[in-house]
Design an enzyme around this catalytic site. Structure first.
Site, PDB file in Angstrom:
ATOM      1  N   CYS A   2       0.834  -1.191   0.000  1.00  0.00           N
ATOM      2  CA  CYS A   2       0.000   0.000   0.000  1.00  0.00           C
ATOM      3  C   CYS A   2       0.874   1.248   0.000  1.00  0.00           C
ATOM      4  CB  CYS A   2      -0.905   0.009   1.232  1.00  0.00           C
ATOM      5  SG  CYS A   2      -1.873  -1.514   1.438  1.00  0.00           S
ATOM      6  N   ILE A  55      -4.589  -7.542  -0.571  1.00  0.00           N
ATOM      7  CA  ILE A  55      -3.932  -8.834  -0.714  1.00  0.00           C
ATOM      8  C   ILE A  55      -4.487  -9.828   0.309  1.00  0.00           C
ATOM      9  CG2 ILE A  55      -1.727 -10.063  -0.705  1.00  0.00           C
ATOM     10  CD1 ILE A  55      -2.032  -7.998  -2.973  1.00  0.00           C
ATOM     11  N   ASN A  78       1.921  -0.354   5.501  1.00  0.00           N
ATOM     12  CA  ASN A  78       2.334  -0.810   4.183  1.00  0.00           C
ATOM     13  C   ASN A  78       3.215  -2.037   4.360  1.00  0.00           C
ATOM     14  OD1 ASN A  78       3.229  -1.052   1.482  1.00  0.00           O
ATOM     15  ND2 ASN A  78       4.943   0.327   1.862  1.00  0.00           N
TER      16      ASN A  78
END
Length: 598
Positions: A2, A55, A78
């Site tokens: 991300c 994901i 992230n």
């Protein structure tokens, strides 16, 4: 994978934080097109932004920024935590309740339970920030090996952070001024060395470190560092240890709620990842490779043979000079910081993206861990020879000055630079891996920063820990310099340009900690013997192929069809630009600087 960003300030201004955080989020949109979110604390002391590439847990339960039930802790994250299921089970056994199937929520609950020590339990790649709305504090952390980048800028009581440098600049808070340290590091190494960035006062949070901010004051701490020891072990025991650690890493790196593909270059590292993957994945596997018309660079047939051997659904992308040139505008626009690498990842990531893949594995890291570069032989030789002549230091210094000023080749000039320094592994490594010599770098830097002081010859060499052998020192430098500053950062930026999550199972804390006690004579034996002997099923014709390294026909292309992009003017005439990587490095620098300063 991300994009994350945030602004912290105890004295928010009228236009802060909403407009600035929106600018930052927009700059990170390419990193996650599946979802996006913004959190602004009630008192406006904290603003978080997130762009999501889904994901794990593809539902709305994975939305970020995410908070715990009472709203005290908020996270923007992230990366991927590969052991999140084990961590979740441990927390559930203590009575914790979860509302999603994400690793993000596990980090949040783990921080609630363990505070800053939570990072010690995380296996994976990560960069995240957690805001405590009760204590008015923020905890920011980056993974041990630096797979995921994180940048920050602090001025007074205001702290800005983001996944990419350009998102920091999108806040319009830091002045756009070139950093002399970042510029010098780029010119001598081909990438920007941590903790510098190319912009003054914007820093990269170093790998294995966390930053804690409260009431406008920040502290940093290094929670993990690479260590190499040397314990007695047989060849067979070393192979068994490596095999078990590799299998564990591969199994964890396949944790995903979407299919996982593999980049296949045809070399030992990517073939090793595929061979290991085939032992844990019995279904369909997608592989991707790049091929060229130029036979000297083309490994397409080799990659195709490996794909056939392991029965994958293989996609090959043949690139010509004309096709590659048509990709250059988007590539140049994708650069976060200048580098002499990245175009290969950019191209193969496009192939995977167009095939509908969202996650891929790469063989990056095998050379650094298992001695696949010539640096493992050449750098120790340079150090040992230089130490033999230490009694002739004045003479060696004069010889170095002559070579650096009058040497006919770039390598001779960098060798001259080395002879003027103390004969240490970092100085020899810098000469071997370098792009421009100290003298050349200062001349070029003066073109951009005519009034700024440039680093001295000794200042750019940071000390390194003590290790059992010179070869271990080279491994440390390859992992923390070439891999971390160049390969990992380019892989992150260029894969995320196409909305693709790139995972690196050979760059894994648990793997490194397991094999770090294997003596360098075994672990770093030429030809990556320990790696290849530890993987059953790897064909001999893969193992015995000569080491070439995956590269593009850049020299031919730059001198031909690409000339208009790489024609250099207004640079010192005494600096040779005949080698492609020198001209590339300056052209990329020029394109990047013009794009952010206009």
């Amino acid at each position: 994978m991300c994009g994350i960003a945030g602004i912290l300030s105890i004295k928010p201004t009228q236009d802060y934080p909403e407009s600035r955080i929106q600018f930052m989020q927009k700059r990170l949109q390419h990193r996650g097109s599946d979802d996006q979110g913004i959190y602004i604390s009630p008192d406006q002391q904290a603003a978080f932004a997130h762009t999501r590439l889904s994901i794990l847990d593809l539902t709305a339960a994975g939305h970020q920024p995410m908070s715990i039930a009472n709203g005290r802790y908020w996270i923007t994250f992230n990366g991927e935590i590969y052991n999140f299921q084990e961590l979740r089970s441990n927390l559930e056994a203590k009575g914790e309740t979860f509302y999603s199937q994400t690793d993000t929520e596990v980090i949040l609950k783990l921080y609630q339970s363990k505070g800053k020590d939570c990072v010690q339990d995380l296996q994976g790649m990560f960069a995240f920030a957690i805001w405590d709305d009760w204590e008015k504090s923020c905890f920011i952390a980056r993974d041990p090996l630096g797979i995921k980048p994180l940048y920050y800028y602090q001025s007074g009581s205001t702290l800005v952070f983001a996944s990419e440098l350009r998102a920091i600049l999108a806040s319009q808070l830091p002045p756009i001024t070139l950093s002399s340290g970042g510029l010098y590091g780029y010119l001598t190494r081909g990438s920007v060395p941590e903790p510098y960035t190319m912009i003054d006062d914007v820093w990269c949070l170093e790998a294995g470190c966390w930053l804690y901010s409260q009431e406008g004051k920040s502290t940093q701490n290094q929670y993990w560092q690479i260590q190499f020891t040397s314990e007695a072990i047989s060849q067979e025991q070393a192979q068994a240890k490596v095999r078990a650690a590799l299998m564990d890493s591969i199994q964890h790196h396949f944790i995903s709620d979407v299919p996982v593909g593999i980049f296949l270059s045809g070399g030992i590292d990517s073939s090793s990842v595929l061979a290991l993957a085939r032992q844990v994945q019995t279904g369909n596997l997608r592989t991707y490779s790049i091929a060229f018309e130029e036979e000297a660079w083309n490994e397409g047939d080799l990659a195709q043979n490996i794909a056939t051997q392991f029965e994958t659904e293989h996609t090959e992308y043949k690139i010509t000079a004309s096709l590659a040139k048509s990709l250059l505008p988007k590539f140049l626009a994708s650069i976060d910081q200048p580098s002499i690498d990245g175009f290969n990842t950019f191209c193969v990531s496009q192939v995977a993206h167009q095939d509908g893949t969202k996650v891929v594995l790469s063989g990056l890291g095998g050379d650094e861990l298992f001695g696949g570069y010539q640096s493992f032989q050449k750098v120790p030789q340079m150090v040992r020879l230089a130490k033999q002549f230490q009694s002739l230091t004045p003479l060696m210094g004069r010889l170095g000055q002559g070579l650096e000023s009058l040497g006919k080749s770039p390598r001779a000039r960098r060798l001259g630079d080395f002879l003027q320094k103390k004969p240490t592994t970092p100085s020899a490594y810098g000469s071997f891996r370098g792009i421009f010599s100290h003298q050349e770098a200062c001349l070029i830097a003066n073109h951009y920063l005519p009034d700024a002081p440039i680093f001295s010859r000794q200042q750019e060499q940071r000390s390194i820990p003590s290790f059992p052998s010179l070869e271990d020192e080279v491994s440390f430098l390859e992992l923390t310099h070439y891999m971390r500053n160049q390969l990992l950062k380019d892989s992150d930026v260029m894969s995320m340009t196409w909305g693709l999550e790139l995972r690196v199972p050979l760059v894994d804390r648990a793997l490194l900690e397991t094999i770090s006690s294997i003596p360098s004579a075994l672990r770093l034996a030429p030809g990556k013997q320990l790696l290849t002997q530890s993987i059953p099923g790897l064909p001999d014709w893969v193992v015995n192929q000569p080491k070439r390294g995956f590269s593009f026909p850049f020299q031919k292309w730059i001198e031909g069809e690409w000339d208009d992009y790489f024609r250099m003017t207004n640079f010192p005439e005494q600096i040779s630009l005949q080698l492609w990587y020198r001209r590339w490095s300056l052209a990329i620098l020029q394109h990047w600087w013009e794009s952010i300063s206009t």
